[in-house]
Write a protein that holds these residues in place. Sequence first.
Motif, PDB file in Angstrom:
ATOM      1  N   GLN A   1     -55.316  39.779  27.549  1.00 26.73           N
ATOM      2  CA  GLN A   1     -54.338  38.608  27.732  1.00 26.73           C
ATOM      3  C   GLN A   1     -54.443  37.787  26.683  1.00 26.73           C
ATOM      4  O   GLN A   1     -54.667  36.371  26.602  1.00 26.73           O
ATOM      5  CB  GLN A   1     -54.516  37.943  28.592  1.00 26.73           C
ATOM      6  CG  GLN A   1     -54.732  38.889  29.556  1.00 26.73           C
ATOM      7  CD  GLN A   1     -53.724  39.130  30.780  1.00 26.73           C
ATOM      8  OE1 GLN A   1     -52.771  38.422  30.925  1.00 26.73           O
ATOM      9  NE2 GLN A   1     -53.754  40.161  31.165  1.00 26.73           N
ATOM     10  N   PRO A   2     -52.758  37.826  26.074  1.00 31.53           N
ATOM     11  CA  PRO A   2     -52.837  36.679  24.454  1.00 31.53           C
ATOM     12  C   PRO A   2     -52.624  35.506  25.218  1.00 31.53           C
ATOM     13  O   PRO A   2     -51.547  35.355  26.634  1.00 31.53           O
ATOM     14  CB  PRO A   2     -51.625  37.081  23.937  1.00 31.53           C
ATOM     15  CG  PRO A   2     -51.420  38.453  24.460  1.00 31.53           C
ATOM     16  CD  PRO A   2     -51.810  38.610  25.394  1.00 31.53           C
ATOM     17  N   ASP A   3     -53.039  33.952  25.154  1.00 31.58           N
ATOM     18  CA  ASP A   3     -53.373  32.385  25.142  1.00 31.58           C
ATOM     19  C   ASP A   3     -51.729  32.350  24.893  1.00 31.58           C
ATOM     20  O   ASP A   3     -52.072  31.680  23.891  1.00 31.58           O
ATOM     21  CB  ASP A   3     -54.615  32.458  25.192  1.00 31.58           C
ATOM     22  CG  ASP A   3     -54.404  30.913  25.835  1.00 31.58           C
ATOM     23  OD1 ASP A   3     -54.061  30.258  26.259  1.00 31.58           O
ATOM     24  OD2 ASP A   3     -55.811  30.621  25.629  1.00 31.58           O
ATOM     25  N   TYR A   4     -51.335  31.616  25.462  1.00 33.07           N
ATOM     26  CA  TYR A   4     -49.661  30.793  24.864  1.00 33.07           C
ATOM     27  C   TYR A   4     -49.421  29.365  25.602  1.00 33.07           C
ATOM     28  O   TYR A   4     -49.232  29.063  24.770  1.00 33.07           O
ATOM     29  CB  TYR A   4     -48.965  31.648  26.294  1.00 33.07           C
ATOM     30  CG  TYR A   4     -47.859  33.474  25.731  1.00 33.07           C
ATOM     31  CD1 TYR A   4     -48.472  34.180  26.329  1.00 33.07           C
ATOM     32  CD2 TYR A   4     -46.708  33.102  25.126  1.00 33.07           C
ATOM     33  CE1 TYR A   4     -48.374  35.348  25.849  1.00 33.07           C
ATOM     34  CE2 TYR A   4     -46.433  34.043  24.946  1.00 33.07           C
ATOM     35  CZ  TYR A   4     -46.943  35.120  25.535  1.00 33.07           C
ATOM     36  OH  TYR A   4     -46.725  36.386  25.233  1.00 33.07           O
TER      37      TYR A   4
END
Lengths: 282, 282, 282
Positions: free
Chosen positions: B58-61
Amino acid sequence: GEEDGDEREATPLWQSAVLFALAVLVIQGQVFFVSCAINLGLRHLILPKGIAYEKEFQPDYQQPNPVAYVPILEDNYLTSGQLLHKLEDARGLLVQDGSYFDVWLKLSLPYSSTNENLFQVQVDLLALNSTTVFTARRACLMRRQNSLLRHAKLVAFAPLYVLGLLKDGEETLYFPVVSKFRQGSITGVGDTKVSQLRVSLLPQRGRDPPEVYGAAAHVLVKLSYLQHFLYHYPVTSFVTLSCGLAVGLNVLLLGIIVAIVLAFLFGGPALEQDDGDGEGAS
Amino acid sequence: GEEDGDEREATPLWQSAVLFALAVLVIQGQVFFVSCAINLGLRHLILPKGIAYEKEFQPDYQQPNPVAYVPILEDNYLTSGQLLHKLEDARGLLVQDGSYFDVWLKLSLPYSSTNENLFQVQVDLLALNSTTVFTARRACLMRRQNSLLRHAKLVAFAPLYVLGLLKDGEETLYFPVVSKFRQGSITGVGDTKVSQLRVSLLPQRGRDPPEVYGAAAHVLVKLSYLQHFLYHYPVTSFVTLSCGLAVGLNVLLLGIIVAIVLAFLFGGPALEQDDGDGEGAS
Amino acid sequence: GEEDGDEREATPLWQSAVLFALAVLVIQGQVFFVSCAINLGLRHLILPKGIAYEKEFQPDYQQPNPVAYVPILEDNYLTSGQLLHKLEDARGLLVQDGSYFDVWLKLSLPYSSTNENLFQVQVDLLALNSTTVFTARRACLMRRQNSLLRHAKLVAFAPLYVLGLLKDGEETLYFPVVSKFRQGSITGVGDTKVSQLRVSLLPQRGRDPPEVYGAAAHVLVKLSYLQHFLYHYPVTSFVTLSCGLAVGLNVLLLGIIVAIVLAFLFGGPALEQDDGDGEGAS
């Protein structure tokens, strides 16, 4: 009555066919109800009370980022779903010490312009003293709706939409955030019993927070693969299990019928021959 | 029943044809199932557990550029998929010392305005002490959708789209980023055992980061060409292998039938001649 | 069966015609396969391994102008396609000292608004010590798409597009940038062995850089005209060569048949005459 009809030559064919179809329908209907009943019973056995808790929550939009606190405690320690005073000891925790648990979130969102953007959900596991034990973030993005596809769906399921059984313009996201977290498991830290979740909705920088119709957190204790399948895919698992049970019951019924027919074929003539061959044996 | 029918002259042609077609269908169905079963068995043998790991991330935006850390460690060293404390030694690494491994990424993206622009994906291989050992960048660009083509697809596969089995407006990119990297191989540097990937999504200057539905990293240890084909092209390889096996089984069956027919042709008359020539021999 | 039919006068004409057509088809099919096999064999002989290298590269869009470094070295001197440390000597170079080589580029680009503008590609040949030995620039401009033509194509090949076998909205540019450059040839300069290419995409002033789906550099060592034709026009050359070989094989077959017929015509009557003239000769 059916066998008598076959023996008498005067009975027309269509009468036998109708009787046969009716008998099959009645039997299959009963098989279906019995398999559904067994299915429900199995679900209660496999998914007992005390392994899955659904807690609805209301994010507070007065904060910079909408945030909600979800206590994972028994109801009699709460006031209208809220925890008003700090807990002193670990009584009332839904997840026992050493148990593994998952956290899934369910969010219902409208197709609005603010919800078009990707947002993030952060779940913090809070210990008894309100310190953060673990943090997990997940990105959420609603599906783009194609207007042609949307209208095709509306037409295809029109009666359900008109009666309000299906909702248009809403998407429900259901996803895991924490998986296999062990209650009180962090090494090198003191008392880390998780008693609350803090759920935050994080928009991207400079964007508005997402709008939700409703939100719920699911806390699941020690799910096996079968329990996982039954809990997270209720419709699919119910249909699969009912069909499997119906097929199994039919196989069982057919086996019984075949056994009875075989018993007649081998047992009946043998008795008659016995009668004919030697009457001293009987 | 088929052979009896061929011998009696009264049997009409179409009955033989139907029986023949039925026999062929039954045999081909069995050949198909057997070849699929052999196919699945071969896949398990050729692609054993322990050479391919799929890790969702899950990329952390909330970061300036969305970033995700993907530990390539066994699950029991992780807490809910995260590495909470630094590792002291190389136990638990999925890739053994001296092994070659590839990293492929799979990204699912919607056709949105921010995703129209080209973006880059950067993968850093991090050592046990979190220093960067190797960096690779790749440019990603979604295909432009032609609206005519899109609606043609929607109409062609309408039922699948309405039932939700096919997703509209989504493209999945699947590409290699690192290939044949040797675990602990950099010369002139100390301990360089790779224990984590850092995946960053880099938009072009002054643009918004791309939005993803989901992302996964595939870590593949020492794939041969056959394993490579079976892993990265599962549908193509399954169809190819099943067809090949079905053809092979048919050739085998035909060979057995031909051998039996030949045995009858040469053995049968010989026996009859033996009967006619000299009866003392038999 | 054919010869028997020719001898019996009762055989109708259409049977002979069908048999003849069948024989021609079978023979031409075999000629086709043999010529394709010879073609593939010839290609391997004419284009041996070691004269043509295809290196995919990824321009880095984080730079002011997208740039990529393409090492022209053997794979075992590289780590996942990258050159991590400077080379001390000329071992591992793909192009030997004194050899002439060409550099062609292949770019796949979408029909987007940024790609509508003309851009330039610059290729720098870098020596072992990373100094630039030679620089060449080329202007690239995508063809304007006529929407009528595009949709005509889409309709004509609709099934292939829907199944994803053809890609819409993409153009592939393939052009030479450096031609007949001699390895280590610059006079008046010291050691100038080319070990890397630097490929830059240069937009016009104040414009965005072009977006590419994929890019590859082809390094070609000492191509003759025939090799040039076979390498750069693979489809055209394959079809041409296969057709030529098929024609040649047919001529050969016809010649053999004519020779056999002539041998019969001149040999047969001669034998008959021999029988009539003098029987003592035989």
